[in-house]
Design a protein around this motif. Sequence first.
Motif, PDB file in Angstrom:
ATOM      1  N   GLU A   1      17.949  46.835  10.977  1.00 27.62           N
ATOM      2  CA  GLU A   1      17.492  47.116   9.714  1.00 27.62           C
ATOM      3  C   GLU A   1      16.082  46.675   9.401  1.00 27.62           C
ATOM      4  O   GLU A   1      15.569  45.620   9.850  1.00 27.62           O
ATOM      5  N   SER A   2      15.287  47.224   8.377  1.00 31.04           N
ATOM      6  CA  SER A   2      14.084  46.880   7.772  1.00 31.04           C
ATOM      7  C   SER A   2      13.850  45.898   6.773  1.00 31.04           C
ATOM      8  O   SER A   2      12.917  45.521   6.579  1.00 31.04           O
TER       9      SER A   2
ATOM     10  N   PRO B   1      12.351  51.630   4.139  1.00 33.23           N
ATOM     11  CA  PRO B   1      13.542  51.141   4.425  1.00 33.23           C
ATOM     12  C   PRO B   1      14.123  51.917   5.414  1.00 33.23           C
ATOM     13  O   PRO B   1      14.012  53.097   5.703  1.00 33.23           O
ATOM     14  N   ALA B   2      14.914  51.298   6.393  1.00 33.96           N
ATOM     15  CA  ALA B   2      15.538  51.903   7.317  1.00 33.96           C
ATOM     16  C   ALA B   2      16.738  51.073   7.895  1.00 33.96           C
ATOM     17  O   ALA B   2      16.728  50.119   8.016  1.00 33.96           O
ATOM     18  N   LEU B   3      17.747  51.947   8.637  1.00 34.09           N
ATOM     19  CA  LEU B   3      18.942  51.271   8.989  1.00 34.09           C
ATOM     20  C   LEU B   3      19.317  52.085  10.111  1.00 34.09           C
ATOM     21  O   LEU B   3      19.415  53.096  10.119  1.00 34.09           O
TER      22      LEU B   3
ATOM     23  N   PRO C   1      24.201  49.941   2.463  1.00 33.33           N
ATOM     24  CA  PRO C   1      23.547  49.871   1.097  1.00 33.33           C
ATOM     25  C   PRO C   1      23.087  51.357   0.643  1.00 33.33           C
ATOM     26  O   PRO C   1      22.814  51.939   1.286  1.00 33.33           O
ATOM     27  N   ALA C   2      23.367  51.457  -0.748  1.00 36.14           N
ATOM     28  CA  ALA C   2      23.367  52.913  -1.469  1.00 36.14           C
ATOM     29  C   ALA C   2      21.770  53.636  -1.115  1.00 36.14           C
ATOM     30  O   ALA C   2      21.798  54.661  -0.888  1.00 36.14           O
ATOM     31  N   HIS C   3      20.751  52.669  -1.151  1.00 36.79           N
ATOM     32  CA  HIS C   3      19.482  53.198  -1.127  1.00 36.79           C
ATOM     33  C   HIS C   3      18.842  53.260   0.161  1.00 36.79           C
ATOM     34  O   HIS C   3      17.825  53.852   0.437  1.00 36.79           O
ATOM     35  N   MET C   4      19.638  53.089   1.244  1.00 38.27           N
ATOM     36  CA  MET C   4      19.153  52.844   2.533  1.00 38.27           C
ATOM     37  C   MET C   4      19.478  53.995   3.501  1.00 38.27           C
ATOM     38  O   MET C   4      20.471  54.471   3.831  1.00 38.27           O
TER      39      MET C   4
END
Length: 187
Positions: A121-122, A141-143, A169-172
């Motif tokens: 993850e970032s 952001p990145a996953l 996470p909702a924003h990811m």
Amino acid sequence: MSARGSVDGLESSAPLSAMLPAVFADDDLAQRFVAGLDEVLAPILNTLDCLDSYFDPALTPADFARWLGTWIGAETDGTEPDPRLRAIVAATARLHRIRGTRQGLAETVHLAFGTTPEITESGGAAWSARPLGPFPGPARPALHVALRLPDPTPADTHRLDALVAAARPAHMPYTVEVTAAERTSER
């Protein structure tokens, strides 16, 4: 969920004949009538007598465990073997508390596949005495979740994608990857 019904030979825990007024104690028609009602009510009374067992994933019937999982939002796809289904349902409440975290995502995937995923993850955390300091980690952001399975199928990739979409996470933004695990020869 399969229908629950009468069980041959199941005795009622509270026979109605014992509750009839004394005038009906020797009345054959009244006794046979309430005996029929006892046969219908026995499974209901039996269920109520052990109702707490229906809410314990380790003890409840398998079809009820699946239905119980829908009540609490368990991430199942309907193909899990019984022991795995029960473990997922038992862990779901705890997983909801850590949903959106790396640990929650890892445990959700491990419960579904029986294998621990590799998660990159970032994100990052930093402390600064000055305001407006630089943010840790990459700007975007990145996953990425990678999973190694003995015999992966396209359905595994789809399942992993659905799990990560629900537990991240909702924003990811995210990506998933399912690859074949290396096989080692044992001699």
